[in-house]
Each structure stands twice: as structure tokens, then as C-alpha cells.
Scaffold this motif. Sequence first.
Motif, mmCIF file in Angstrom:
data_model
loop_
_atom_site.group_PDB
_atom_site.id
_atom_site.type_symbol
_atom_site.label_atom_id
_atom_site.label_comp_id
_atom_site.label_asym_id
_atom_site.label_seq_id
_atom_site.Cartn_x
_atom_site.Cartn_y
_atom_site.Cartn_z
ATOM 1 N N ASN A 121 9.481 -139.870 66.571
ATOM 2 C CA ASN A 121 11.010 -139.286 65.440
ATOM 3 C C ASN A 121 11.042 -137.361 65.332
ATOM 4 O O ASN A 121 11.772 -137.387 65.186
ATOM 5 C CB ASN A 121 11.125 -140.801 64.201
ATOM 6 N N ARG A 122 9.553 -137.171 64.589
ATOM 7 C CA ARG A 122 9.654 -136.238 64.817
ATOM 8 C C ARG A 122 9.563 -134.892 65.807
ATOM 9 O O ARG A 122 10.571 -133.658 65.336
ATOM 10 C CB ARG A 122 8.405 -135.733 63.856
ATOM 11 N N ALA A 123 8.993 -135.857 66.549
ATOM 12 C CA ALA A 123 9.016 -134.534 68.370
ATOM 13 C C ALA A 123 10.465 -134.244 68.692
ATOM 14 O O ALA A 123 10.602 -135.950 68.738
ATOM 15 C CB ALA A 123 7.984 -135.072 68.413
ATOM 16 N N LEU A 124 11.211 -133.465 68.194
ATOM 17 C CA LEU A 124 12.693 -133.202 69.424
ATOM 18 C C LEU A 124 12.606 -133.050 70.779
ATOM 19 O O LEU A 124 13.721 -133.618 71.205
ATOM 20 C CB LEU A 124 13.476 -132.263 68.951
ATOM 21 N N GLY A 125 11.300 -132.641 70.869
ATOM 22 C CA GLY A 125 11.067 -132.527 72.719
ATOM 23 C C GLY A 125 11.607 -131.175 72.965
ATOM 24 O O GLY A 125 11.145 -131.392 74.638
ATOM 25 N N GLY A 126 12.037 -130.576 72.237
ATOM 26 C CA GLY A 126 13.099 -129.448 72.572
ATOM 27 C C GLY A 126 13.790 -128.865 72.348
ATOM 28 O O GLY A 126 14.563 -129.194 71.056
ATOM 29 N N ASP A 127 14.474 -127.829 71.837
ATOM 30 C CA ASP A 127 15.663 -126.820 71.505
ATOM 31 C C ASP A 127 16.813 -126.913 72.026
ATOM 32 O O ASP A 127 17.885 -127.175 71.315
ATOM 33 C CB ASP A 127 15.321 -125.183 71.569
ATOM 34 N N GLU A 128 17.617 -127.367 73.188
ATOM 35 C CA GLU A 128 18.615 -127.457 73.895
ATOM 36 C C GLU A 128 18.604 -129.168 73.655
ATOM 37 O O GLU A 128 17.545 -130.102 74.079
ATOM 38 C CB GLU A 128 18.243 -127.833 75.524
#
Length: 718
Positions: free
Chosen positions: A664-671
Motif C-alpha cells: 500500500n505504501r509503494a505506489l509503483g511509480g509516478d505515472e
Amino acid sequence: MNHDLDVTSAARNWRVDAAAAPTPAQVVGELFARDVLTLEELKARISKPEYGSLRATLERGERLDPRIADTVALAMKTWAMERGATHYTHWFQPLTGATAEKHDSFVSPNGDGLAIATFSGKELIQAEPDASSFPSGGLRATFEARGYTAWDPSSPAFIIRHANGATLCIPAVFASWTGEALDLKTPLLRSMEALNQAVTPVLRLFGASAGTRVVSTVGAEQEYFLIAEEYFYRRPDLVTTGRTLFGTRPPRGQELEDHYFGEIPDRVLSFMTDAEMQLYALGIPVKTRHKEVAPGQFEIAPIFETGNVAADHQQLLMQVLRNTARRYGLVCLMHEKPFAGVNGSGKHCNWSMGTDAGENLFEPGDTPHENLQFLFFCAAVLKAVDEHQDLLRVSVAGASNDHRLGANEAPPAILSIFLGSELSDIFSRLESGQGGRGPEAGLLGLGSSVLPPIPRHAGDRNRTSPFAFTGNKFEFRAVGSSQSISFPITVLNTIVADAVQTLTTELEARLSRGLALDEAVGEIVRGTYSAHRRIVFGGDGYSAEWHREAEEERGLLNLRTSIDAIRHLNDEKNLRLFGRFGVLSERELAARQEILYDIYFKTVNIEGETTEAVAQTMILPAAVDYLVDLGQAGGSRAVRSTLAEVEAAADELYGALQLLREQNRALGGDEAHEKAHHVRDHVLPAMDGVRQAADRLEKLVADRHWPLPTYRQMLFVK
């Protein structure tokens, strides 16, 4: 928590005020469309030339004459106020998939301490909500707030009533300052015009008059669940996400097959009747109501309407169902998969094409002429669906629908067309060059040795097919229950327009070479079926054999998740398609792709954080409390064994929670597309791990400790 009290409250905590139901004559003569400003009602309130000008806009697509706006606005205001409306709003469909409205009062101060009721043509035609507050996919920057709603005269104004008043709703489109579509309605209207422009030339070849107009027609079945309000507000997952993120299967689900078409409980039937009366007043032609397959699941279905009106009415229907359920101590769930382990809900879109003379172009007829048309347009649909499998899958994309598509309750993500045994035989005989009559009974002769006869009924139905011919229409069964039908219908209109246009060019070329109409149509239908027969399938769409055949032998797309599908939206062929017909520009299409990714990410992100919160603050404490009870209960074998099981499940839950918290904390990137891929690949599996442990605990923890209403209660207490 005393669950016995909850059950009693859920079952009894509702009252219906006694009210005399309208008679059938009153429904037909007085109630139906009572709160709709119909053309007949408007005709009686404006002059004949003004009415003629408005009809030209509606029937022939001519540009709206702004000079009649003030007159129409006055008539609209007078009509609405006579029915108790104090406010008006432009009612539109932003790219959220829901509807939006900003209410303004008819009352305006006149400067001498008094007030008058005003509503001008300018206010009717245009309003200006804040465009930056709606999803725009980059079409509007946050600081670029200007956007416009504009009256859509092709859909009638209506009145929405509430407990102590009413509001005039004016169907509208929504566009940016630069003129780009920020809504679902504008592309739908564009696609309807594209379909009209593509189909009318070939109808003239078949003998239709030059004044014929064509529209898509739609009847959208709506499935939904009802649960007791008592339970809904005790389930944070339902309140926040619309679906249960926890819940083990009850001892009894739908396996007895006793719910479908079963007796409707009085409480539910009272709700349905109430909702139907409101829908009738809004001019929504609901026809069918029944229990669906899963416990607690129901369906309501209208008859056919023009595509854009049907889309408006679908949004209204969902609103009325949700609002009315609350009066009966119920909550209406529109989510595609509110409960695991039982059937989810869809919105089957029955799509066809019709002329302004009332002719259904997918209705097999009594004459050779009518059946030539029928075969031609059926062939166009085969071509359209085969060439644009990706777009149809994108049109039903969404995190919630992914839980439903491909399960043994809904069509698979692989697109195919079911024609029925008799119609399939027709096309097969055409392809092989056979004439005459097949062995089936009840067929209509085409009056030509070139073409075989046509069935009035296309054989059995196939519930596993995502796109099925059902007698005089095609049923697109993959649309999700919570979705707006506007984009799926936009896609259908556009891809069929493209196919019809291509086949019309081929037909004109053959006719110019001197072929007779029946021979030319026969060649085109035969060639089209040969080129696209891979899309025709009448077997079990759920089977592993079909999935293998579809992908490996037929080369069909299997876009299992929405993320797999969304990436195809901006493929070059789709940019050309939408651009050629003026339905969506390259920027508008790119914006929609961005929004689809963004909504997918946010949906799963909300679910992931809700799963974490409920498991951490409700389920894990319940397990700990029960462990304390067991520790104080003595050392019997039963206690020791139960304690060990609960302890192991609680530890499993704790470990799964740590993994979910990390994801949940790791968004995987900005896009947006990077975030969407992350939640699909990492958050959803982590959520599943938490659920498995929690559902194991539900079977172990004493009922008095369990903090959430169970499936057993929610699905069966009505």
C-alpha cells in the motif's frame, strides 16, 4: 456485539406507509412521463414555427436556432414550476461514470426588495461548472477551471423529486473551454451521428427514402443486490468500496438453484413497486423485474429506447433504485462483485439499429428485400466485433468488473459472437454456396436461389457468450452493473459504422459492375463471414478448451484484466477509427486512457487501504480477544486445539498484513499506468492473502467476538 439483535433489527426495522397504488389505466394515462417535458407538452407551449425549428434539430440533426431559446426556456420554467420545481440544473455525465448537477434557483431579486422567477434562453443553453474538479486526463490543468455544460435537446428535460421539493434537470453535455469533450455524452451523440451517416447510404441502395434517419437503440438490463441497511453500516468495506473485502462463503449460497425467478419477498416487492412508479413518472419504460441467480440479487429491465436517452435513463434508474431502497431499510448494491463465491452483477446491453420509420434493422423480415438487409447488417456486426475486440474489452474495463468477467457467472474476457444454431447454419450455407432450405423449421424464404432462408428465432441462447444475437438485437453481456452504458454504446456505434461503411463501398462497386442486389449482397455476406468466422462461437465460453482454441488456433485476444485492455485504447487503428468518424480526437482518447488507468489505481488503492484498516482495527483485535477468552477457559483438549488454530490463523493474518502495508505504501511509480500496474500485480495479491487469513478466522472465532455481519446474514435476511 449481539448478532441476534442485529438479525432481528435487520428483518423488522422497516415500515411502508400505506398508499393506494395507481391502477394500470392511471399508469398509462396519467403517471407515465408525468415528470418529463415531452415534445407533445412542449408543442402546446410554444408557437408552431418555433416547434418546427426544434423538431428539425431533433429529427434531421439541423443546428439549434438560438433565437428560439428564450421561448423554450420560458415554457420549460413554467412547466417545471407548475410541478413544484424551485431549482434547475444542467444534468451531465462527467468522466467519473456517474452524473453531476449544480442547482440554481428560479428565484431572483428584482432590486426593490421583491423577487421574481426567471430562466433565460442563455441559462438554458449553457452553464459553467468548474472543469478542473472533474477527471480530464490532462485536457484541463488544475488551474484551468473553465468548462461548459450545454443543453442536449435530443434528451428530454425531467423533474427529480425529493421529500420537500423538486428540481428541473436539463440533460447536458460537458466540454472544456477549448471545445474538447469532458464527458461521456458528447462522444455518444457523435457516434450516433456517425452511425446514421454510415448506414443511411446503404439503406437507400435497399430502397429507403432519402429522408430516412438511423439511430442505435438500447435496452439495458440492470442487476443489483439488496441487503439490510442494518448490516451495510456495520461493514466499513461495503460503505467505502461497495464490495465485501472479507467474508467466508456461507453454508448455503446459490447451489440449490432456488433463487432465480423465485418468489419475491414482500419487502423487496414493495421497494420494486415504489421504484417503478418513480421510473414511470420519469418516462423510463421498465418492463421486467425478477430474482436473479444469487441470494439477495435482483434484476430490472426496460424496453428499447434511442441510445442517448437509454444512457440517461440508465443513470436515473440506478439513482432511483439506490434512493428508494433506503425507504425500506435496504441498501442497493450496484458493484459488479459485492460478494465472493456467488454470482456478480452485470448490465446486459441489448443493442440494435432502427430507422425513424420504426424499422428494426436486425429483425428478420417477411420479404426477400428485408432479409437481404438483415444479412448485410449481421455481417457488418461480425466484421466490427472481430476487428475491434480490443475496443469492446476496453469499453467494459474497470477494477470492479475484473472480479466478474470470466467467472462462471459472466462472459469471459475473450470476445466472441453467438449467432444461434439456425443463423449459424445460414452463414455456413452461404459460405459453402449452398442454396435452398436447411432442415430447421420455421424459416423465412429469401426468394432467391443465391441466399438461404432466415430464421425468425435464432435458436437457443448462450449465457457464456459476451456478444449474442437474440432474435432482433445483439446482447453485449460484458458491461458491468455499476458502469455507465455510454462508452460501450459509443464503441458499438462507431465500430459498426466503420464496418457498414466498408461493406457499402464493396456493395456499390459490385452494383456498378452490373450485379443484381441479391447477388452482390450474397457475395459480400459470404466473403465477410469467411474472413471473420473465427469470432463466431456457440459453445461453452467458460471451458479451458475454448480459451486454448480462441488464443492458439483462432488468434483472438484474451485481455484478462482491465490493465491488459486499457493499453490498446490508443493503438494506431483506434486513433484512426475515432478520428475518421469525429467521435474522439487523439487528445480526447489519450485523456480517457489516462483516466481509466487513474480510476483503476485509485479504486484498488482505496480497497487496499480499507482491507488493511479493517483487518488491523477490527478482525485482528477480535481474534486477540477470543484468544484471551480461550486462555482463561482452562486446559481441555478442545480449548487447546481451538487456541492453537486461532493463534496460527491470527499469526497468518498478522504476516499478511505486514506485506499488504508495504504494498500500500509503494505506489509503483509516478505515472497513472505505473501505479495501476503496481496495484494489480502487488496490492491485489496482498489483499487476497489478508482475506484468506481473515476468512479462516471467521470460521474459528466465537460469533460474539466477530465484528462484521456475515454473508449468511447479509444474503438471506430480507
